[in-house]
Design a protein around this motif. Structure first.
Motif, PDB file in Angstrom:
ATOM      1  N   GLY A 267       0.781  -1.226   0.000  1.00  0.00           N
ATOM      2  CA  GLY A 267       0.000   0.000   0.000  1.00  0.00           C
ATOM      3  C   GLY A 267       0.814   1.278   0.000  1.00  0.00           C
ATOM      4  N   TYR A 268       2.142   1.162   0.045  1.00  0.00           N
ATOM      5  CA  TYR A 268       2.986   2.354   0.042  1.00  0.00           C
ATOM      6  C   TYR A 268       2.971   3.017  -1.339  1.00  0.00           C
ATOM      7  CZ  TYR A 268       4.766   1.560   4.734  1.00  0.00           C
ATOM      8  OH  TYR A 268       4.854   1.410   6.099  1.00  0.00           O
ATOM      9  N   ALA A 269       3.417   4.261  -1.369  1.00  0.00           N
ATOM     10  CA  ALA A 269       3.282   5.093  -2.573  1.00  0.00           C
ATOM     11  C   ALA A 269       4.431   4.857  -3.550  1.00  0.00           C
ATOM     12  CB  ALA A 269       3.218   6.561  -2.181  1.00  0.00           C
ATOM     13  N   THR A 270       4.546   3.644  -4.049  1.00  0.00           N
ATOM     14  CA  THR A 270       5.540   3.355  -5.075  1.00  0.00           C
ATOM     15  C   THR A 270       5.091   3.976  -6.401  1.00  0.00           C
ATOM     16  OG1 THR A 270       4.439   1.305  -5.703  1.00  0.00           O
ATOM     17  CG2 THR A 270       6.111   1.160  -3.974  1.00  0.00           C
ATOM     18  N   PRO A 271       6.010   4.186  -7.340  1.00  0.00           N
ATOM     19  CA  PRO A 271       5.604   4.714  -8.648  1.00  0.00           C
ATOM     20  C   PRO A 271       4.509   3.871  -9.306  1.00  0.00           C
ATOM     21  CG  PRO A 271       7.972   4.867  -8.422  1.00  0.00           C
ATOM     22  CD  PRO A 271       7.490   4.107  -7.221  1.00  0.00           C
ATOM     23  N   ALA A 272       4.633   2.537  -9.205  1.00  0.00           N
ATOM     24  CA  ALA A 272       3.626   1.666  -9.820  1.00  0.00           C
ATOM     25  C   ALA A 272       2.263   1.844  -9.161  1.00  0.00           C
ATOM     26  CB  ALA A 272       4.068   0.209  -9.733  1.00  0.00           C
ATOM     27  N   HIS A 273       2.250   2.003  -7.843  1.00  0.00           N
ATOM     28  CA  HIS A 273       0.990   2.197  -7.125  1.00  0.00           C
ATOM     29  C   HIS A 273       0.347   3.523  -7.527  1.00  0.00           C
ATOM     30  CE1 HIS A 273      -1.221   2.221  -2.962  1.00  0.00           C
ATOM     31  NE2 HIS A 273      -2.050   2.247  -3.975  1.00  0.00           N
TER      32      HIS A 273
END
Length: 210
Positions: free
Chosen positions: A172-178
């Motif tokens: 749920g972290y704000a990775t680029p893919a997310h």
């Protein structure tokens, strides 16, 4: 590399405490999913080797230690969902999760060792805040392991319901893919609407319908 030890607990026990708990939370930063807290009371005569800040352990080692702790220790794990995070803000939601985890222990602690620099206001028993406690205090380290394993498992389950966001890998972290998936697929019921990247998308969606 120094490992967390039992010195904080030993000091409390020497002062007459019968049960000393540790509490920690994970999931303050993600854009999606709950904030999760765990509280645990260790048996001073039966502490497993290798307890450490959950972030410093491999996933396999965390799973092994979490299974042992769940089977051998008084513990409680609590998830506080996105509705409460958005209603209270993440700081107070994390403290709510910690208070609920401590309240859910079978034994009432004489002292709770809390990871961080603040003791939750509504904690049901005396507390001591320990900065970087998961790297210094073995009971807090145990709580961090239980909380992270439980939350990671939940995010894998939620990823099955909402594929495409990568929650099984990014928790749920704000990775680029997310963040790309948020733009492409939209906001789910498990996204934190009070968090800026999610809020901005919702505002754009509202403006586009006007």
């Amino acid at each position: 590399m120094s490992l967390p030890d039992f010195s904080f607990e030993r000091t409390a026990l020497a002062r007459g405490a019968r049960h000393v708990a540790g509490v920690d939370e994970v999931g303050r930063g993600p854009l999606a999913g709950p904030v999760t807290a765990a509280a645990v009371i260790l048996d001073p005569a039966n502490i497993p080797d290798g307890l450490n800040d959950s972030k410093k352990l491999t996933a396999k080692r965390r799973e092994t230690l979490a299974a042992w702790l769940a089977a051998n220790c008084d513990h409680c794990i609590v998830h506080v969902g996105v509705e409460d995070i958005d209603r209270l803000n993440i700081y107070h939601a994390a403290h709510l999760a910690m208070c609920m985890a401590v309240a859910g222990l079978r034994q009432r602690p004489c002292l709770v060792l809390v990871d961080g620099n603040r003791i939750p206001r509504d904690l049901s028993c005396p507390g001591e805040a320990i900065v970087q406690g998961d790297a210094r205090c073995v009971t807090i380290a145990a709580a961090s392991i239980l909380a992270k394993v439980a939350r990671d498992r939940l995010m894998v389950d939620l990823a099955q319901q909402h594929p495409g966001y990568g929650w099984e890998a990014n928790a749920g972290y704000a990775t680029p893919a997310h963040k790309r998936a948020l733009l492409d697929l939209g906001v789910t019921p498990f996204h934190r609407r009070s968090f800026q990247p999610v809020h901005n998308i919702l505002c754009k969606d509202m403006q586009s319908t006007l």
